[in-house]
Design an enzyme around this catalytic site. Sequence first.
Site, PDB file in Angstrom:
ATOM      1  N   ARG A 187       0.991 -32.655 -68.571  1.00  0.00           N
ATOM      2  CA  ARG A 187       1.354 -33.346 -70.004  1.00  0.00           C
ATOM      3  C   ARG A 187       2.480 -34.282 -69.876  1.00  0.00           C
ATOM      4  NH1 ARG A 187       6.095 -31.523 -69.841  1.00  0.00           N
ATOM      5  NH2 ARG A 187       6.198 -32.176 -71.895  1.00  0.00           N
ATOM      6  N   ALA A 197       4.211 -37.827 -70.564  1.00  0.00           N
ATOM      7  CA  ALA A 197       3.095 -39.027 -70.798  1.00  0.00           C
ATOM      8  C   ALA A 197       3.054 -39.659 -68.668  1.00  0.00           C
ATOM      9  CB  ALA A 197       4.274 -40.053 -71.272  1.00  0.00           C
ATOM     10  N   ASP A 249       5.806 -41.161 -75.947  1.00  0.00           N
ATOM     11  CA  ASP A 249       5.128 -42.220 -74.974  1.00  0.00           C
ATOM     12  C   ASP A 249       4.016 -43.253 -75.420  1.00  0.00           C
ATOM     13  OD1 ASP A 249       5.186 -39.276 -75.822  1.00  0.00           O
ATOM     14  OD2 ASP A 249       3.632 -38.568 -74.687  1.00  0.00           O
ATOM     15  N   LYS A 255       6.849 -36.975 -79.112  1.00  0.00           N
ATOM     16  CA  LYS A 255       6.034 -35.918 -80.088  1.00  0.00           C
ATOM     17  C   LYS A 255       6.102 -35.412 -81.022  1.00  0.00           C
ATOM     18  CE  LYS A 255       4.455 -33.370 -77.591  1.00  0.00           C
ATOM     19  NZ  LYS A 255       2.873 -32.753 -78.225  1.00  0.00           N
TER      20      LYS A 255
HETATM   21  O1  MRU Z   1       2.426 -33.014 -75.788  1.00  0.00           O
HETATM   22  P1  MRU Z   1       3.106 -33.600 -74.512  1.00  0.00           P
HETATM   23  O2  MRU Z   1       3.483 -31.766 -73.856  1.00  0.00           O
HETATM   24  O3  MRU Z   1       1.849 -34.350 -73.364  1.00  0.00           O
HETATM   25  O4  MRU Z   1       4.160 -34.689 -75.297  1.00  0.00           O
HETATM   26  C1  MRU Z   1       4.779 -34.760 -74.202  1.00  0.00           C
HETATM   27  C2  MRU Z   1       6.154 -35.634 -74.865  1.00  0.00           C
HETATM   28  O5  MRU Z   1       6.010 -36.026 -75.967  1.00  0.00           O
HETATM   29  C3  MRU Z   1       7.210 -36.682 -73.691  1.00  0.00           C
HETATM   30  O6  MRU Z   1       8.310 -36.680 -75.027  1.00  0.00           O
HETATM   31  C4  MRU Z   1       7.037 -37.503 -73.969  1.00  0.00           C
HETATM   32  O7  MRU Z   1       5.334 -37.802 -73.135  1.00  0.00           O
HETATM   33  C5  MRU Z   1       8.000 -38.350 -73.193  1.00  0.00           C
HETATM   34  S1  MRU Z   1       7.808 -37.371 -70.973  1.00  0.00           S
HETATM   35  C6  MRU Z   1       8.981 -38.227 -70.321  1.00  0.00           C
END
Ligand code: MRU
Length: 366
Positions: free
Chosen positions: A53, A55, A243, A254
């Site tokens: 998980r 981005a 993301d 998030k």
């Molecule tokens: O649901 P997830 O765990 O994939 O969410 C991840 C996030 O919200 C991160 O803050 C985002 O992907 C930035 S990654 C460098």
Amino acid sequence: MKLDGKHMRTIWVGEDGWSVEIIDQTKLPHVFETTPLRSVDDAARAIRDMLVRGAPLIGGTAAYGICLALRGDPSDENLEAASRQLNATRPTAVNLKWALDEMTHAVRNLPREDRVAAAYARAAEICDDDAECCRMIGVHGLEIMKEHGKRKMDEPVNVLTHCNAGSLATIDWGTATSPVYHAHEAGVPVHVWVDETRPRNQGAALTAYELGHHGVPHTIIADNAGGHLMQRGQVDLCIVGTDRTAANGDVANKIGTYLKALAAHDNDVPFYVALPHSTIDWSLDDGFEIPIEERGAEEVTQMTGRLADGAVVTVDIAAPGSPAGNPAFDVTPARLVSGLITERGICRASAEGLLELYPERAGDEA
Ligand code: MRU
């Protein structure tokens, strides 16, 4: 990423030269386990079920998913089908579509017999590029950390972060954590407030885990504690990931990020968002067009943890049948963002700011 003193990435090609190894992040922090992906179905499941998980790592995994698909059948039809399948796994992180477009572009004009090798080469480049972008985010972010460090004399710079925008969310270094790791390595004293990040607890489970392995002082806090700490002057700056960043500098991250940005604004705490170029969606005028993933209610009504005997169990925390909603991301408007930390430098969160760093994208905005 440092784990038990060793450097490692979050995704790599296995010793057989074709399968793809990932860390199963659903098992962290209790069990460190790697798992092989051997088909596009494996890659799609790993993204959908959040074994991987974050981005940039979603993008890297999708890129290798295309490689695995083409091994079985390098036809145009299969390329399109695999791309559709992977693109449907999670809706919010634009790195997914970006990586799939890059892969399609890299192979579609090649003869079939050359496609698999070209796909693996492009997937490796996508991952190397992400690692380098994240390293450079740290190089630029270090300047901000040093500025705060000067003001704090020998006191640690207190950074608040949300979710996991760390090495585990990327190929290496992380986005929000890269300035922290660079500061730590440069001898700038730093301490991180880690939002636990309900409902899936990526902060408590993943960010704290990797900061601990790097030896960075940190404290896990309940999601609701950040505003209070900011009022008391215990947060010097916030750094989060994103993301998807719209062309005007609005950012989706998030769920709960927006509330942190509001609290930061009210308390004059700088609020930075760290991202590589692959997270910018130039086709969107503003963040309110970003699709927000709605996840299962059970993530809200249940929690997973480890018992004293070591068994990892999932328990109900709500009365049976209580309805729950679970929007997984929210949008923080650009006006609440002090700056975007990218691999090219730091800019204002605005269309003009982004175009100063990425002038070649002028005209690509919606
Ligand atoms: O649901 P997830 O765990 O994939 O969410 C991840 C996030 O919200 C991160 O803050 C985002 O992907 C930035 S990654 C460098």
